[in-house]
Each structure stands twice: as C-alpha cells, then as structure tokens.
Design an enzyme around this catalytic site. Structure first.
Site, PDB file in Angstrom:
ATOM      1  N   CYS A  48      50.909  -5.418  16.335  1.00 26.01           N
ATOM      2  CA  CYS A  48      50.154  -4.291  16.887  1.00 26.01           C
ATOM      3  C   CYS A  48      49.017  -3.878  15.950  1.00 26.01           C
ATOM      4  O   CYS A  48      49.264  -3.564  14.781  1.00 26.01           O
ATOM      5  CB  CYS A  48      51.103  -3.116  17.108  1.00 26.01           C
ATOM      6  N   TYR A 179      40.979  -3.836  24.930  1.00 27.41           N
ATOM      7  CA  TYR A 179      42.080  -3.588  25.863  1.00 27.41           C
ATOM      8  C   TYR A 179      41.562  -3.254  27.258  1.00 27.41           C
ATOM      9  O   TYR A 179      42.136  -3.685  28.259  1.00 27.41           O
ATOM     10  CB  TYR A 179      42.975  -2.455  25.341  1.00 27.41           C
TER      11      TYR A 179
END
Length: 338
Positions: A48, A179
């Site tokens: 992440c 994203y």
C-alpha cells in the site's frame, strides 16, 4: 484471491473516503494519546502506498524500537488485511488474525473500510488512528523525543507552507489520480484522470530538472509521498491502472529522481515489489479477473547510476542516514526474480 468485495474494484468510480478514526498521538498527550515507546503498534502493508509512507518515515526517523510494526499479507480477503504472514496466522503482539478486529474493539459495527496504515494501542487492542495524512506528520513533529540521533527534519517549520502546497498537488493528481484512472468506469472519466496524472508529472519533472529534491536541498515529507507512487508506477500503475502514456523509466528526470531516492537508505530498503505486484493484480479482480501477476518489469535497473548528486543537496540535512534495517524487517533487493 479476494472474494466478492474484491471483484467490485473496477465496477464503481473511485472515491477515497476521509479517515474515520483520527486520534492524534502527541508529545504532550493532549487528547489522551501520549507518545510513549512500546505503547503502540503500526500496522502496514508493504503493498500500500499510503502505508509505505509511514514505513519510510519510521525508518528515516529511527523509530523502530519505539514503534513496533506489523506487516499484513498483501493479498486481502473480504475481511481485508490479515496476518497470514505470521506463525499461526496471528499478529504476535496484538494476537489478532485480522486488522478488522482492532477496528471492532474501537467501534462495534463500524461501517467503513479497514485501511492501512493503522496504529493500534497494544494494551487495549483498540485502533487509535487510520489517518494516513496526519500520521507521518506527527511521526516527524510529535515523536521527536524518540527519534534516533541524526534523524532528518522531514517537515521543517520554515518550509511547511511550500511542502503543504506541493503535497496537495501531488496528492490530488498523482497519488489519487492513478486510482481514479485505474478504477474509472467510463472512457471520459478515465481520460480525464489519466491526463491529469501525466500533466502533473510533467510539471514535477520540470521542477526537479534543476533541483535534487522537491522542496529545498534536503529530503522532506513531500519526497516520501511522491516516491511511494513513483516506485509503483511501472510495476502496476502503467499497465494495471492504464496510466500508460509513458513509463517512468522513459522520463529521464523522474526516473533518475526515483532511483536516487530508491538508493537512499530508508527508501528502497523498505520496498517489496513482490508484495506490491501480488496485491494489485490479485486483489483487484474486477480489473484483473484472472489474477495473473506479470513477470516484469526488470527491477535491476533501480540500482543503476542516477547522477542526481551532481545537483548538490544534502539528503539528511545536518543529520545522518539510518543504520542497517532491523532483523526481521528486511525485504528482497530489487532485481531478485519475483
């Protein structure tokens, strides 16, 4: 592989929710959460980018002994982050199988997602914060009594306005932009996000053409936040998220800048490309339904000369590099087959 929750990726537009649990851990304990060695546990995934900020900051500041770290499996299931890398599938300090258990101890029936980075109170097992934006700033400014000797000032007071401006632009168009492009559900939505990513990267490249770091002549929080996206760009964002106008390795300034940081102690020695690739390609089954993880790109080039030192700059300011990576926290070097 993930279940139904993971198959939702790519079928709804991306929106990053605000951190729900935002308690701050401070030097003076205002709000009831004082800085204290051994009191808290940082839960991360090396996959992440948001969690990787905290991993890098913790290492640069020398907080390894004061703030222990749990590393979650990069491949989630529908209960999200799990501790299947640890013996018996339980975190050895918190004694839990899933990070969601710490969330549940803080707020029963919490309807939001379970995210990393997260800080958990060891004694109670309750989540303290999942505020990824504030967490690293507090590590730099509130945890100073526990910093190592020679720790850099990652958020210098005299530069904070400029750092905040740069970080806001990077966050909107780059950190979040990849994203929005990757999870877009329509062509126009994708094209707008993708164009925004590369427009900002080109602006940043212009800024970095004549200076080694984003703000001033030393490493700051701004560099950490850009790095965690750049190091994932060619392995996952270029293909998996369709941010493919060009590869990072094809942009001379950004590629040299990223390699400079990667080769700086505290950056590349925290990166696990295996975790990164398996997470994105195996968890986002709505985008990559086969779960196949690509073999490339070649990682050995991350260690090639960058020549950024010719621009001057002092990576750690008046401080020093961090020492060796603690036993048990080492990752495979770039270039090892994955």
């Amino acid at each position: 592989m993930g279940g139904d929750g993971n198959r939702a990726y790519g079928h709804k537009s991306f929106s990053r929710s605000r951190s729900h649990f935002r308690d701050r851990i401070t030097a003076d304990g205002r709000g009831g959460r004082p800085v204290a060695a051994g009191r808290y546990r940082l839960v991360v995934s090396r996959a992440c980018p948001w969690a990787s900020r905290a991993v890098i900051s913790r290492r640069l500041l020398g907080l390894e002994d004061a703030l222990s770290m749990a590393v979650a499996d990069p491949v989630q299931d529908d209960r999200s982050w799990r501790f299947t890398l640890d013996p018996g599938g339980r975190d050895p300090v918190l004694g839990i199988r899933y990070l969601s258990e710490a969330y549940d101890r803080r707020e029963t029936g919490y309807p939001g997602g379970v995210s990393v980075p997260a800080v958990v109170d060891v004694a109670s097992g309750e989540l303290v914060t999942n505020d990824y934006q504030q967490l690293t700033l507090d590590l730099a400014t509130e945890w100073t009594a526990l910093h190592r000797e020679g720790a850099p000032d990652l958020y210098p007071a005299a530069r904070r306005d400029e750092i905040d401006t740069v970080m806001a632009e990077v966050y909107e168009d780059v950190n979040n932009g990849v994203y929005r492009a990757g999870f877009a559900t329509g062509q126009k939505e994708y094209e707008k996000a993708c164009a925004g990513v590369f427009r900002r990267l080109e602006t940043i490249a212009g800024r970095l053409a004549g200076q080694r770091y984003l703000v001033g002549d030393t490493l700051t929080e701004a560099d950490i936040r850009l790095f965690t996206t750049l190091v994932r760009f060619d392995p996952v964002y270029h293909g998996h998220f369709k941010c493919n106008r060009w590869k990072l390795a094809e942009e001379p300034v950004l590629w040299a800048y990223a390699r400079d940081l990667f080769q700086t102690p505290g950056f590349g020695d925290t990166v696990d490309f295996d975790h990164i690739k398996r997470h994105y390609y195996q968890v986002h089954t709505g985008i990559n339904p086969t779960g196949i993880v690509p073999l490339g790109p070649d990682l050995a080039s991350w260690l090639s000369p960058h020549h950024r030192e010719e621009l001057g700059g002092r990576p750690f300011g008046d401080g020093t590099p961090p020492g060796p990576v603690p036993e048990g926290e080492r990752v495979a070097p770039a270039g090892r087959p994955v």
